[in-house]
Design an enzyme around this catalytic site. Sequence first.
Site, mmCIF file in Angstrom:
data_model
loop_
_atom_site.group_PDB
_atom_site.id
_atom_site.type_symbol
_atom_site.label_atom_id
_atom_site.label_comp_id
_atom_site.label_asym_id
_atom_site.label_seq_id
_atom_site.Cartn_x
_atom_site.Cartn_y
_atom_site.Cartn_z
ATOM 1 N N ASP A 180 56.813 42.406 -12.952
ATOM 2 C CA ASP A 180 57.926 42.088 -13.873
ATOM 3 C C ASP A 180 59.036 43.123 -14.006
ATOM 4 O O ASP A 180 60.111 42.794 -14.502
ATOM 5 C CB ASP A 180 57.432 41.829 -15.311
ATOM 6 C CG ASP A 180 56.606 40.569 -15.426
ATOM 7 O OD1 ASP A 180 56.525 39.814 -14.449
ATOM 8 O OD2 ASP A 180 56.051 40.339 -16.504
ATOM 9 N N ASP A 404 47.023 36.036 -21.516
ATOM 10 C CA ASP A 404 48.363 36.593 -21.278
ATOM 11 C C ASP A 404 48.933 37.245 -22.531
ATOM 12 O O ASP A 404 49.936 37.965 -22.454
ATOM 13 C CB ASP A 404 49.332 35.481 -20.865
ATOM 14 C CG ASP A 404 48.937 34.834 -19.563
ATOM 15 O OD1 ASP A 404 48.597 35.550 -18.607
ATOM 16 O OD2 ASP A 404 48.956 33.584 -19.496
#
Length: 466
Positions: A180, A404
């Site tokens: 990310d 997550d």
Amino acid sequence: MRRLTDRHRGGRGRRTGRFAGAVAAALALTAGPLGAAGFAQQPPAGAQAKLDNPYEGARLYVNPDWSAKAAAEPGGDAVADEGTGVWLDRIAAIEGTRDAMGLREHLDAALQQAGGKPVVVQLVVYDLPGRDCAALASNGELGPEEIGRYKSDYINPIRDILRAYSSHPNLRVVTTIEPDSLPNLVTNVSGRPTSTPECDEMKRNGNYIEGVGYALAQLGAISNVYNYIDAGHHGWLGWDSNLQPAADVMYQAARAGGATPADVHGFIVNTANYSALKEKNFSVGDTVNGQPVRQSTWVDWNQYVDELGFAQGFRRAAVSAGFSSGIGMLIDTSRNGWGGPDRPTGPGPTTSVNAYVDGGRYDRRIHVGNWCNQAGAGLGERPRSSPASGIDAYVWMKPPGESDGSSTEIPNNEGKGFDRMCDPTYQGNARNNYNPSGALPNAPLSGTWFPAQFQQLLKNAYPPVS
Ligand code: BGC
């Protein structure tokens, strides 16, 4: 972890079967100093030359910590012998904790599993300063300015351990470099409707670029380590305004912190995300009654509609940015199966572009920018090497069953925040175009075991789990 769209296009047998081939051992001995892929890395005398595809002819290391959790779930033993990523998600993970093995223990266990044959250990290097700048669920332990500690207390110890194991002829270490981070520098900075002050700060201070470069350089210098940089997913970087700029930022990082592009073996896409591998019921060039499907709400002018196409497209962009034409791609297929009774069996009706796309798409998220504990997802393709042109392997980098992010705030000492994208009642933000989050309820902190999610993944697996 967060993965989002820049919505305005800127929006039981062990692994011997599928992974063990005949040629690997021979390749390891015969690949010359340039390697099959043209990587100009001179191995130190006695060390391995880098292989074109480290996955070829090797089994995958099965993380005993993950495997035990999977096997303890009803039906979980059917997948408990799959290889999954080992996330070094904090400094303490290197030495290990009471509940998790450390890096040396993993490497020892891998050599034992290998029994004298090639084995791939998959590590995720994930502890940059100011981590996860456009979300909260996986913020980390290091503040935005702590690049010095990242190098001395995180990368250097990993490097030292990996170096100590580099002479094992059968050990191959694949690293996923910092999920990310570099994509965030492209889409979530000033000038974009999705910008955050935290990502602006990381762009200003340069610590993502420097940190990724340093990791690439230190780890890439080890003869049996193969670096793959995280390159988001199609629903993040697939738009024209994002794709080449992202590849260019990666090239910049590959020349920072002492790195050279030869330290990059390739890229990984869809890490811990849910984007479908191949949408077979429609493609990006289709039209319905003269209207392009790109104008559907779901596709929203993206150039890609799935991860296989995106991985191959990103590979081309990376080569245009300056990377070697020998680079290979990995696709995380851990949770992008989208099987089960709701899986469409054919194209949608041709009454409108939306009806056609929505009726046919396998990916059943509410919006492609949704990334947290997605309801309805299933396990994807089982890991295997060389599945398609330009793709080194399908991998399970995110260990299926690990959350997550928490659906409500949970105090912790890992620096993790509460991101409302993990709250099933949340109605969204600019990064998912103000859609509901689509997250499962009652989720624990990111990285911790989430039985209900694992059971859903098993139930909706595609290909189904037998
Ligand atoms: C978490 C990490 C975890 C990883 C794998 C990430 O979202 O932040 O702590 O190790 O997922 O489950």
